[in-house]
Design a protein around this motif. Structure first.
Motif, PDB file in Angstrom:
ATOM      1  N   ALA A 107       0.829  -1.204   0.000  1.00  0.00           N
ATOM      2  CA  ALA A 107       0.000   0.000   0.000  1.00  0.00           C
ATOM      3  C   ALA A 107       0.866   1.256   0.000  1.00  0.00           C
ATOM      4  O   ALA A 107       0.541   2.244  -0.677  1.00  0.00           O
ATOM      5  N   SER A 164      -6.480  -0.749   0.042  1.00  0.00           N
ATOM      6  CA  SER A 164      -6.128   0.343   0.946  1.00  0.00           C
ATOM      7  C   SER A 164      -5.931   1.652   0.190  1.00  0.00           C
ATOM      8  O   SER A 164      -6.383   2.719   0.629  1.00  0.00           O
ATOM      9  N   ARG A 168      -7.974   5.447   0.255  1.00  0.00           N
ATOM     10  CA  ARG A 168      -7.364   6.766   0.380  1.00  0.00           C
ATOM     11  C   ARG A 168      -7.643   7.626  -0.846  1.00  0.00           C
ATOM     12  O   ARG A 168      -7.832   8.840  -0.744  1.00  0.00           O
TER      13      ARG A 168
END
Length: 296
Positions: A107, A164, A168
């Motif tokens: 990530a 992930s 974001r």
């Protein structure tokens, strides 16, 4: 919710997830795609019910709110789910769960490449440590014939890394609609693969029941608990708490089935875990609200 309650929920989620490998070892003849199909089917009612509750009876509105980022995250979970199942079927549980711990670093790299998020120098050091640990574990697979399973575990970690980054990217505060999309996409994808390969969707009744139970009780229930706990627990601490799954997974199969880890797996896994703990510890010491977007 109090902080202590959030920690307890996250620990409970990791403990439940650690049963995954042991559960998959109970499946006799089902293929990877049959397992993925029936496990994903088992996830859907739990995730839909929780999403219905959190959205106050408006699940469609919650799904629309995630947009393209949610779709990308859901597709990332397809890769994560399929890779995990294949890894558990073709390599040791110890190898699989320890390599899954690479997902925070995947990530971090993807966030740096795609979102232009800055990565702390300490995180790059932790990534270097983790890569060395993964090398030790994967090289062991060359000798034991588990190389494909080790690669599948790394692809699974990459899938969770994509998940992930998508959260974001879309600034998504609630991952449950994305997890629900992942379960739906996994069901459709696995079904399509089975039809294309000419394999039946139904498997042995026992195998279907085990796969459904894993999706319902292990994956989905653990995700609900983790989602609730993550609301009051900082991200850096979540990384440490998630190590419960990594540590307990091999223990269950060792106690129940006598499956042991190789010397290189233990050494490489220890190096990898050291990198994860180092990164989480440095992230926990970082000042809050610095105004700089960094990847933990």
């Amino acid at each position: 919710m109090r902080y202590g309650t959030g920690v307890a929920l996250c620990l409970a989620a990791g403990t439940i997830w650690s049963l995954m490998g042991l559960g998959l070892r109970q499946i006799e003849a089902a293929s990877v795609w049959q397992i993925l199909f029936w496990r994903s089917v088992g996830m859907i009612p739990v995730l839909l019910g929780f999403m219905w509750w959190t959205s106050r009876g408006r699940p469609l509105a919650a799904l629309r709110a995630v947009g393209l980022a949610g779709i990308a995250g859901g597709l990332g979970l397809v890769l994560a789910f399929a890779g995990a199942i294949y890894a558990f079927q073709t390599t040791t549980v110890a190898n699989a769960v320890l390599l899954f711990a690479a997902s925070p670093f995947v990530a971090a790299v993807l966030g740096w490449l795609i979102l232009r998020e800055s990565v702390r120098p300490m995180t790059w050091i932790a990534i270097a440590i983790a890569v060395f640990g993964m090398y030790l574990m994967v090289s062991d697979g060359l000798q034991t014939g588990a190389f494909a399973g080790n690669m599948a575990a790394l692809l699974s970690a990459a899938g969770f890394g994509i998940f992930s980054v998508a959260l974001r990217w879309g600034r998504l505060g609630d991952m449950m609609p994305v997890a629900f999309l992942g379960s739906v996409f996994s069901t459709l994808f696995a079904g399509a693969v089975l039809i294309f390969r000419g394999e039946p969707i139904p498997a042995l009744p026992q195998d279907m029941a085990v796969a459904f139970a894993i999706g319902f009780f292990v994956v989905a229930l653990g995700m609900v608990l983790f989602t609730l706990g993550s609301r009051v627990v900082p991200a850096a601490e979540l990384t440490l708490l998630s190590l419960v799954e990594v540590l307990l997974g091999p223990i269950w199969v060792w106690l129940a089935l006598g499956e042991t880890a190789s010397r290189n797996t233990l050494i490489g896994g220890g190096v990898l875990l050291a990198g994860v703990v180092f990164n989480a510890a440095m992230g926990a010491r970082r000042p809050r609200n610095t105004g700089v977007a960094e990847t933990s």
